[in-house]
Design an enzyme around this catalytic site. Structure first.
Site, PDB file in Angstrom:
ATOM      1  N   CYS A  92     -12.251 -11.425  48.469  1.00  0.00           N
ATOM      2  CA  CYS A  92     -11.299 -10.174  49.056  1.00  0.00           C
ATOM      3  C   CYS A  92     -12.348  -8.816  49.303  1.00  0.00           C
ATOM      4  O   CYS A  92     -11.648  -8.072  49.842  1.00  0.00           O
ATOM      5  CB  CYS A  92     -10.244  -9.885  48.083  1.00  0.00           C
ATOM      6  SG  CYS A  92      -9.292 -11.393  47.961  1.00  0.00           S
ATOM      7  N   HIS A 383      -2.094  -9.419  53.111  1.00  0.00           N
ATOM      8  CA  HIS A 383      -3.386  -9.232  52.860  1.00  0.00           C
ATOM      9  C   HIS A 383      -4.180 -10.497  53.242  1.00  0.00           C
ATOM     10  O   HIS A 383      -4.315 -11.488  52.554  1.00  0.00           O
ATOM     11  CB  HIS A 383      -3.311  -9.176  51.147  1.00  0.00           C
ATOM     12  CG  HIS A 383      -4.892  -9.189  50.321  1.00  0.00           C
ATOM     13  ND1 HIS A 383      -5.911  -8.756  50.928  1.00  0.00           N
ATOM     14  CD2 HIS A 383      -5.196 -10.278  49.517  1.00  0.00           C
ATOM     15  CE1 HIS A 383      -7.017  -9.443  50.382  1.00  0.00           C
ATOM     16  NE2 HIS A 383      -6.421 -10.137  49.359  1.00  0.00           N
ATOM     17  N   CYS A 414     -10.510  -5.560  44.394  1.00  0.00           N
ATOM     18  CA  CYS A 414     -10.650  -6.614  43.358  1.00  0.00           C
ATOM     19  C   CYS A 414     -10.782  -8.127  44.403  1.00  0.00           C
ATOM     20  O   CYS A 414     -10.484  -8.161  45.543  1.00  0.00           O
ATOM     21  CB  CYS A 414      -9.625  -6.993  42.345  1.00  0.00           C
ATOM     22  SG  CYS A 414      -8.116  -7.153  43.342  1.00  0.00           S
TER      23      CYS A 414
END
Lengths: 427, 451
Positions: A92, A383, A414
């Site tokens: 990510c 996301h 994160c």
């Protein structure tokens, strides 16, 4: 001899609306989405047939055929075919890491301009065959005679035909990311209601930002979608409170589909450049990328939460820049899960943690919550792993630009594998 | 989108059938192609009375490399090739009796006019006449030219330009336009030029080179065609459309090397955002084309406030607000700017079910007329273009009968193309068109509606 460095400018960004998995973009590939997103950026800034310094992007879930995803996307775009490109992948953190890489080359004077981006699809995800079947197929391919081929084929067993579907789970623990986050949420005693409140604020902030035209020059429609289809402008704590927990176990479970990000498809890009290049091309400078830092934690044996690495990266970066956590006008903390944001903030406020784990004399302290994710974040937008960093960088750069010169913004993202990326932007 | 009937009527078999049945035979119009000459053949220039423009017209045509023939004699024996244009300098008209000489010149000359030819008359405006007789003679040309337009065949057009004393320098740009393929679908029109400082002719191939043009509603249809023609003529196009049309808009911008600006022009802060955009990115704007428009048709008795208000907001109020903001903001609108506003045939003729649309489009005509003097003061111009039946995605959705009738009831017996509107707008955007100000030019093939 070290060459003098300069700060890379963020000129602007473009993304396609994010779509929940298996919805609007079910038939779109990573390359389709990244190409369309680059083309939208090209149109916004008049980059047709321009040769940029470099295009850096990546995807977390990638087909084997997409080994050169970014370069192929550039070749399919309206950029000059002579623009070099490469892929990166840091889960990510990919999008933000790509921006840091482009910015660093600009800072060193190695390039004058570049695009950083990321894309992910969980709808058009790659399926792999199991190792057993893969070995059979490779030996079949290597077989030179018909009997050899038949011999290889004969080794196929029905059980081998079940494909391996990629899972959002940590290879070393077998736990879903959400289950890891649930462990951390429990450790930090993050309540259900504060998570739901954070989620509602994200939806409302993003809906309001859309309504006032904030995203007019950040998003380009794609395949009939004009806004993120995860966005729920009418979301409320009452509604969210009815959802059943999906991560964590038993009584104390607090994490629901409402306060966790869904699997999402999408792509984002950011245009970075030297100030000189921006001026020569009549393009604005929204903000500069001042500094960045990555960190990793040992979530397997070290007793730290999977998504807590940004907590460790932050003090290192702040110290290097002589800043405190409070020296920022806007904060963008990626909402992988509402509980992740809240655990991160709580950890920075905790004297024992800051002293024991971060080695600080005093805690980093708290931030003004009204300056956090002011135009919405991942809980609202969704996301698409590698695309989140680009969304946040462009969104924060524009927020800072609107607030006027000399404003500072902080990014914290994160990532899987116990990693984290943080960065400072300044208008 | 092809015109099946026009293609049929121009085929071998179709020509025979339409001739024998006396059906209309729409021509394939002569449209502008970069690099082509102004006219495909010679021109013939005549005068009614002692005109003052003949010499200038002759020089202009010679400069374009066009052979100018002497007037055709009454018996029809011209010198060689059939003319591609018949031009009458009627600035010498004093009384209706002088019109006889106009007839003497035009009758044999127009008879010899070749296909896709041009008839162009230049005269003094009736409003400046020294006597009622002179005003009558000048006004008579209006009826004359409109009737010629209806009589001409094979894609030829007739137009009239009123040139007041002192505005002689302004004629070059309109004359070139009306003779060229750019005016293919502009027929039976009367425009007035005014005195202006006209800069030396720009590059004929790229008359808008170095200019920055904002085009609203550019994602599709007529707006996309405008963006393409502006870019072809050398302008950098800032293509504007609503955010929801952003993907189409990006395609248009990328296709022409322009830039896309997603903006809802009816938003409160839209004028300010546009001002900031053109100042920051381009140091101001040279050309603004207010093309964005919507329809929300209903009979007046059934029309709700939402339909009325949304049409007014997009079609009229946004044009007013954005133009005003550009005028007010320092450095936003270049001194010699060109603003072109898209009106509509409905704004002139009215249309059943379109009270809101027609009102907004008529308002545009009033707006440009009122603003023109103020624009002239700074060396700028503001004009309107009123398209007639233009073949777009929207007309493709009309019922067959309505579409066929709508596209045939004009002198050219066919619908226009988006490019025809675009060419007219691009012409008004040229610096050389400084003398064309406050005008509404119809691009309608001389439609019978509102004529």
């Amino acid at each position: 001899m070290a060459a003098p460095t300069r700060k890379a400018a963020i000129v602007g960004g473009n993304r396609i609306p994010f779509a929940r998995s298996n919805s609007a973009y079910a038939q779109a590939s990573n390359q389709d989405m990244l190409t369309a997103t680059i083309d939208g950026l090209v149109a916004r800034f008049g980059l047709q047939d321009k040769q940029l310094g470099e295009v850096v992007a990546g995807a977390v879930l990638k087909h084997a055929r997409d080994f050169n995803l970014t370069r192929e996307s550039v070749l399919g775009s309206r950029l000059a075919a002579t623009t070099p490109a490469y892929d990166v992948q840091q889960a990510c953190g990919t999008g933000l890491e790509a921006a840091i890489l482009v910015a660093n080359k600009i800072a060193l004077g190695q390039i004058e301009s570049g695009i950083a981006g990321g894309v992910d699809t969980t709808s058009d995800a790659p399926l792999a065959v199991g190792d057993d079947l893969r070995r059979v197929l490779i030996s079949l391919n290597n077989a030179k005679t018909l009997p050899d081929r038949l011999k290889a084929l004969a080794k196929i067993r029905p059980g081998q035909l079940v494909p391996e579907i990629p899972r959002n789970a940590e290879p070393r623990t077998g736990l879903a990311m959400g289950d890891h986050a649930a462990i951390t949420a429990k450790e930090w005693e993050i309540g259900r209601e504060e998570q739901d409140e954070l989620a509602v604020r994200s939806h409302r902030n993003m809906a309001a930002a859309y309504d006032r035209g904030f995203f007019d020059d950040l998003v380009t429609p794609f395949l009939g979608l004009t806004r993120d289809n995860n966005l729920r402008p009418d979301s409320s704590v009452e509604k969210l409170s009815t959802l059943k927990p999906v991560f964590g176990k038993g009584e104390g479970a607090t994490m629901t589909a409402g306060n966790s990000t869904p699997l999402t498809d999408g792509a984002s890009t950011v245009l970075l450049a030297s100030d000189e290049w921006a001026a020569e091309n009549g393009l604005p400078v929204l903000a500069h990328l001042v500094d960045a830092q990555t960190a990793a934690v040992d979530y397997v044996h070290g007793g730290e939460g999977l998504l807590m690495a940004p907590v460790y990266a932050m003090p290192v970066m702040l110290a290097r820049n002589g800043l405190t956590l409070q020296d920022f006008d806007f904060y963008e903390i990626h909402e992988a899960f509402a509980s992740t944001v809240l655990s991160t903030l709580k950890a920075w406020e905790d004297p024992a943690f800051c002293k024991g784990r971060l080695g600080l004399d005093a805690p980093l302290g708290s931030i003004d919550r009204s300056t956090l994710n002011v135009n919405g974040s991942s809980l609202a937008a969704g996301h698409p792993f590698a695309a989140t960093g680009g969304r946040i960088v462009a969104q924060l750069a524009k927020t800072l630009h609107e607030a006027g010169p000399g404003k500072r913004g902080l990014i914290s993202i994160c990532a899987a594998g116990g990693q984290g990326v943080v960065a400072i932007l300044e208008s | 989108m092809s015109d099946w009937y026009r293609d049929f009527a121009n085929s071998g078999f179709g020509t025979t059938v339409t001739r024998q049945l006396g059906l209309p035979r729409p021509a394939v119009l002569r449209r502008h192609e970069p690099g082509q000459p102004l006219l495909p053949g010679p021109a013939v220039i005549g005068s009614a009375g002692e005109g003052r423009l003949r010499e200038a017209l002759t020089q202009l045509l010679h400069a374009e490399g066009i052979h100018v023939q002497s007037p055709v004699t009454a018996d029809g024996s011209g010198d060689g090739e059939k003319p591609a244009a018949v031009i009458l300098d009627a600035t010498g008209l004093r009384t209706p009796a002088d019109l006889a000489s106009a007839h003497d010149f035009l009758s044999p000359a127009v008879k010899r006019l070749r296909a896709t030819g041009r008839v162009l008359i230049l005269a003094d405006p009736p409003s400046d006449a020294g006597s009622p007789a002179q005003a009558a003679a000048r006004q008579a040309l209006d009826g004359l030219v409109r009737s010629i337009g209806k009589e001409l065949l094979d894609g030829s057009t007739a137009n009239l330009v009123y040139v007041p004393e002192g505005a002689e320098a302004s004629i070059a740009s309109p004359v070139r336009f009306f003779l060229s393929g750019r005016s293919a679908y502009v027929d039976g029109q009367v425009i007035s030029v005014s005195a202006a400082t006209v800069p030396a002719a720009a590059d004929d191939e790229k008359p808008l080179a170095g200019k920055v043009a904002v085009v609203t509603g550019a994602a599709r249809g007529i707006g996309a065609a405008i963006a393409k023609v502006m870019a072809r003529d050398g302008a950098h196009v800032v293509a504007v459309d609503i955010p929801a049309a952003g993907d189409k808009l990006a395609e248009v911008a990328n296709g022409i090397g322009g830039t896309a600006l997603q903006l809802d022009i009816t938003a409160d802060d839209a004028p300010q955002r546009l001002v900031e955009h053109v100042r920051e990115r381009h140091g101001g704007v040279d050309i603004v084309v207010h093309n964005a428009g919507i329809t929300r048709d209903k009979l007046l008795v059934n029309m709700d406030a939402a339909r009325w208000n949304s049409v007014m907001a997009v079609n009229l109020q946004a044009q007013l607000d954005i133009t005003q903001a550009l005028l007010d903001a320092e450095g936003a609108l270049k001194p010699d700017a060109r603003v072109v506003c898209v009106s509509s045939q409905s704004g002139i003729a009215g249309n059943r079910g379109q009270t809101n649309y027609a009102a907004s489009k008529a308002g545009v005509i009033g707006m440009v007329r009122a603003w023109a003097p103020r624009f002239a003061e700074r060396g700028a111009t503001i004009n309107a273009v009123a398209p007639g039946f233009i073949v777009t995605e929207m007309t493709a959705k009309m019922p067959f009968g309505t579409r066929e009738v709508g596209s045939r009831i004009n002198s050219l017996q066919q619908g226009g193309l988006p490019v025809d509107v675009a060419e007219t707008i691009a012409w008004l955007s040229q610096l050389g068109s400084a003398g064309v100000n406050g005008q509404t030019v119809r691009v309608c093939g001389q439609s019978m509606l509102g004529a």
